[in-house]
Scaffold this active site. Structure first.
Site, mmCIF file in Angstrom:
data_model
loop_
_atom_site.group_PDB
_atom_site.id
_atom_site.type_symbol
_atom_site.label_atom_id
_atom_site.label_comp_id
_atom_site.label_asym_id
_atom_site.label_seq_id
_atom_site.Cartn_x
_atom_site.Cartn_y
_atom_site.Cartn_z
ATOM 1 N N GLY A 239 -45.896 152.725 -19.495
ATOM 2 C CA GLY A 239 -46.545 153.844 -18.812
ATOM 3 C C GLY A 239 -46.555 153.821 -17.306
ATOM 4 N N GLU A 273 -44.460 147.178 -22.751
ATOM 5 C CA GLU A 273 -43.439 148.101 -23.254
ATOM 6 C C GLU A 273 -42.993 149.077 -22.167
ATOM 7 O OE1 GLU A 273 -45.370 148.382 -27.778
ATOM 8 O OE2 GLU A 273 -45.727 149.999 -26.336
ATOM 9 N N PRO A 274 -42.537 148.583 -21.025
ATOM 10 C CA PRO A 274 -42.139 149.503 -19.966
ATOM 11 C C PRO A 274 -40.802 150.173 -20.274
ATOM 12 C CG PRO A 274 -41.570 147.273 -19.330
ATOM 13 C CD PRO A 274 -42.279 147.168 -20.667
ATOM 14 N N GLY A 275 -40.684 151.427 -19.959
ATOM 15 C CA GLY A 275 -39.410 152.131 -20.105
ATOM 16 C C GLY A 275 -39.007 152.710 -18.763
ATOM 17 N N ARG A 312 -35.902 167.315 -19.308
ATOM 18 C CA ARG A 312 -37.230 167.099 -18.716
ATOM 19 C C ARG A 312 -37.754 168.295 -17.909
ATOM 20 N NH1 ARG A 312 -38.692 163.693 -15.570
ATOM 21 N NH2 ARG A 312 -40.582 163.080 -16.667
ATOM 22 N N TYR A 316 -41.146 169.639 -19.476
ATOM 23 C CA TYR A 316 -42.388 169.215 -18.790
ATOM 24 C C TYR A 316 -42.558 169.860 -17.419
ATOM 25 C CZ TYR A 316 -41.206 165.272 -21.875
ATOM 26 O OH TYR A 316 -40.820 164.480 -22.925
ATOM 27 N N CYS A 344 -27.806 179.226 -22.946
ATOM 28 C CA CYS A 344 -28.371 180.570 -23.062
ATOM 29 C C CYS A 344 -29.868 180.526 -23.330
ATOM 30 C CB CYS A 344 -27.645 181.329 -24.161
ATOM 31 S SG CYS A 344 -25.918 181.512 -23.752
ATOM 32 N N GLU A 345 -30.617 180.119 -22.327
ATOM 33 C CA GLU A 345 -32.085 180.051 -22.398
ATOM 34 C C GLU A 345 -32.593 180.223 -20.973
ATOM 35 O OE1 GLU A 345 -34.312 178.945 -24.946
ATOM 36 O OE2 GLU A 345 -32.873 178.227 -26.436
ATOM 37 N N TYR A 373 -35.293 158.853 -20.183
ATOM 38 C CA TYR A 373 -35.512 160.104 -20.919
ATOM 39 C C TYR A 373 -34.510 161.184 -20.469
ATOM 40 C CZ TYR A 373 -39.704 157.444 -21.834
ATOM 41 O OH TYR A 373 -40.558 156.432 -22.188
HETATM 42 N N1 LLP Z 1 -44.992 152.371 -25.511
HETATM 43 C C1 LLP Z 1 -45.350 153.443 -26.229
HETATM 44 C C2 LLP Z 1 -46.193 153.264 -27.414
HETATM 45 C C3 LLP Z 1 -44.929 154.723 -25.831
HETATM 46 O O1 LLP Z 1 -45.299 155.783 -26.533
HETATM 47 C C4 LLP Z 1 -44.114 154.878 -24.684
HETATM 48 C C5 LLP Z 1 -43.646 156.179 -24.250
HETATM 49 C C6 LLP Z 1 -43.761 153.717 -23.963
HETATM 50 C C7 LLP Z 1 -44.215 152.487 -24.405
HETATM 51 C C8 LLP Z 1 -42.911 153.761 -22.730
HETATM 52 O O2 LLP Z 1 -43.538 154.470 -21.710
HETATM 53 P P1 LLP Z 1 -42.942 154.455 -20.223
HETATM 54 O O3 LLP Z 1 -43.070 153.043 -19.698
HETATM 55 O O4 LLP Z 1 -41.519 154.865 -20.278
HETATM 56 O O5 LLP Z 1 -43.769 155.403 -19.495
HETATM 57 N N2 LLP Z 1 -40.112 161.968 -22.607
HETATM 58 C C9 LLP Z 1 -41.209 161.825 -21.661
HETATM 59 C C10 LLP Z 1 -41.906 160.501 -21.786
HETATM 60 C C11 LLP Z 1 -42.413 160.237 -23.167
HETATM 61 C C12 LLP Z 1 -43.060 158.891 -23.302
HETATM 62 C C13 LLP Z 1 -43.320 158.555 -24.716
HETATM 63 N N3 LLP Z 1 -43.858 157.249 -24.922
HETATM 64 C C14 LLP Z 1 -40.681 162.054 -20.251
HETATM 65 O O6 LLP Z 1 -39.490 162.329 -20.107
HETATM 66 O O7 LLP Z 1 -41.438 162.037 -19.304
#
Ligand code: LLP
Length: 424
Positions: A239, A273-275, A312, A316, A344-345, A373
Site C-alpha cells: 500500500g 506485500e509491496p507492489g 488506470r 480511477y 470506442c469509448e 497496474y
Molecule cells: N496486498 C494486498 C492484500 C492487496 O490487496 C494489494 C493491492 C497489495 C498487497 C499491493 O498493494 P500496493 O503495494 O501495490 O499498493 N489497480 C489499482 C490498485 C489495486 C490494489 C489492489 N490491492 C491501481 O491501479 O491503483
C-alpha cells in the site's frame, strides 16, 4: 526516483533512447528500467534489515516472469491472489515457501494447488474460508498455515476503489471478531494459524494510517498469544504510495521507522506485500501520436495506446504524467488537451483537460509511472493485441514479452460445426 531521463535531447530508459526502442519494437510498448527495479526492491528490503522479514512482491501489480525472477534472485517472495499467479511465480522460479496466497475468493482447486506446491501461508478472509481451507488440507493429508486477514477499520485516505481496511469494505474480518476466529481456527485439525495479516489500501501517501493499523494489529497479536495461539508471522500488507504528480509519500526508510517501534518487540517475522512502490515508477508506456484535432477550445491528441493498454485513468481518474520523448517538444505552445486512445469509448483517455505542448502526428509520448497496474491490467478490448514489455539494463534491452499477434487474439476460440455449416 527512477532512471528515465533526457539525454542529448531525448528521453532515455537508462542508456537506451525511447525513440530507438520505438523504431525497433514498434509502438505502443511498455519499458522497464532494470536499475530502477533493483534499486526499489533493495531500498524496501533494506529498510527492514534490522528485523526478520520477507518482502513478498504483490505480483498483481506486475506479473512478468522476468521481473518476478529478478526479485526472487534478490531474496524476495510473492503475494499472489490466484492459481494463475502461483503458476507464473513457480515458472519464474520463485520458491513456493516464499509465497503468501491472499484474496477473498480462493476456489477449492486453487487451495489444493497451493497446498500441493507448499506455499508459505494463506491469508484467509472469512470464517467459511477457514473451514474450507481446513477441509481441502484434510483431503490432501496436509496442514495449512494460515493468517487471518483482519480489518483494522483505518481510513487510508486514498481512492475509494483501492481502500480496503475500512469496516464497509469486503476485505478481511472485523478486528473485533478476530479472537473468536483464531479460536475456531485452533479447533480445526488441518490448520496452523501462525500469522496475522492486514492490508488497508493502496497508494497511501502518509505514514499515519499505517501506524494506526500497526498499533491495532500488534495489540491483537499480544491478545492472541495470551489466548495461547502461536503467532509467528505478522503480515503488514502493501500500500505504500508513489509520486505520480506531486504526492510526497514516505520513503521506505521513513515508513519502516514509523512502524517498526510498534512491532519490533513482538519477535514476529514480518511479511510485506509491496507492489506499486517497487515497480510503479520503474516503467513507462510509450505511445505515438496518430492524429490531432481541435474542437471547442480543446485539442484532442489521438495516440496509439488506449484504455485497453493502460486502464488506470479510465477506471480511477488517475493522473499519469505525459512527457514528450523529444525534449524540445516541451517548448512548443501549450493547449488544453485530451490525450485519447483509439478505443470506442468516451472513457478512453490517458490524460484529460491537461495543459500539454502541441503534440503532432508522429510524436512519441511517454506515459510515466506505468510500471504498476499497467500491463497487468491490460486487455484485448476492441481486439487490440497487447503491447510488448521491454526491459532495459544499461545500454542493452530485452523484449520480456513480445507484442501479441492477431493469431494470439483468437487463440482458444472455435466455431462449432453447426455454425460453420451455415446453421443457426
Ligand atoms: N496486498 C494486498 C492484500 C492487496 O490487496 C494489494 C493491492 C497489495 C498487497 C499491493 O498493494 P500496493 O503495494 O501495490 O499498493 N489497480 C489499482 C490498485 C489495486 C490494489 C489492489 N490491492 C491501481 O491501479 O491503483
Amino acid at each position: 526516483m527512477h532512471y528515465f531521463e533526457y539525454k542529448g535531447g531525448e528521453l532515455h530508459a537508462e542508456g537506451v533512447s525511447l525513440s530507438r526502442l520505438a523504431r525497433e519494437v514498434g509502438t505502443p510498448f511498455y519499458v522497464y528500467s532494470h536499475r530502477t527495479l533493483v534499486r526499489h526492491f533493495r531500498v524496501f528490503d533494506e529498510a527492514f534489515a534490522s528485523v526478520p522479514h520477507l518482502v513478498c512482491f504483490a505480483m498483481k501489480s506486475n506479473s512478468n516472469i522476468a521481473i518476478l525472477r529478478l526479485f526472487a534472485g534478490m531474496g524476495g517472495g510473492l503475494d499472489i491472489v490466484s492459481g494463475g499467479e502461483l503458476f507464473r511465480g513457480l515458472k519464474a522460479g520463485v520458491p513456493a515457501d516464499r509465497v503468501v496466497f491472499a484474496g477473498v475468493g480462493k476456489s477449492d482447486e486453487e487451495i489444493a494447488y497451493a497446498l500441493e506446491q507448499g506455499v508459505l501461508m494463506f491469508n484467509v478472509e472469512s470464517e467459511e474460508e477457514l473451514a474450507n481451507v481446513d477441509a481441502v488440507a484434510g483431503r490432501l493429508g496436509k496442514r495449512a498455515r494460515v493468517a487471518v486477514r483482519v480489518n483494522p477499520d483505518v481510513d487510508p485516505a486514498t481512492h475509494p476503489y483501492i481502500s480496503t481496511g475500512m469496516k464497509k469494505s469486503k476485505f478481511g474480518i472485523d478486528i473485533a471478531k478476530a479472537r473468536a476466529q483464531y479460536k475456531t481456527a485452533a479447533a480445526l485439525p488441518h490448520l496452523d494459524a501462525c500469522g496475522v495479516h492486514c492490508h488497508i489500501g493502496s497508494q497511501i501517501t502518509q505514514s499515519s494510517p499505517f501506524v494506526e493499523a500497526v498499533e491495532k494489529v500488534a495489540a491483537l497479536v499480544r491478545a492472541l498469544r495470551a489466548d495461547g495461539h502461536g503467532i509467528r508471522y505478522l503480515n503488514l500488507g502493501g500500500g505504500l504510495g508513489i509520486t505520480y504528480r506531486d504526492e510526497a509519500p514516505p520513503l521506505p526508510c521513513d515508513y519502516a521507522a514509523a512502524i517498526l517501534p510498534g512491532v519490533r518487540d513482538l519477535g514476529c517475522t514480518l511479511l510485506f506485500e509491496p507492489g506499486r512502490v517497487i515497480v510503479g515508477n520503474a516503467g513507462v508506456l510509450v505511445t505515438r501520436v496518430l492524429y490531432a484535432k481541435s474542437k471547442e477550445e480543446k485539442r484532442f491528441v489521438i495516440i496509439d495506446a488506449g484504455m485497453n493498454d493502460l486502464i488506470r485513468p479510465a477506471l480511477y481518474e488517475s493522473y499519469q504524467e505525459a512527457r514528450p520523448v523529444e525534449e524540445a517538444a516541451a517548448l512548443r505552445p501549450k493547449h488544453k488537451t485530451d490525450l485519447v486512445g483509439p478505443v470506442c469509448e468516451s472513457g478512453d483517455y490517458l490524460a484529460k483537460d491537461r495543459l500539454l505542448p502541441e503534440y503532432r502526428r508522429g510524436d512519441l509520448v511517454a506515459i510515466m509511472s506505468a510500471g504498476a497496474y499497467g500491463f497487468a491490467m491490460s486487455s484485448n478490448y476492441n481486439s487490440r493485441p497487447r503491447p510488448p514489455e521491454v526491459l532495459v539494463r544499461g545500454d542493452e534491452y530485452h523484449v520480456i514479452r513480445r507484442r501479441e499477434s492477431y493469431d494470439d487474439l483468437i487463440l482458444g476460440e472455435s466455431i462449432p460445426a453447426f455454425i460453420a455449416e451455415g446453421g443457426r
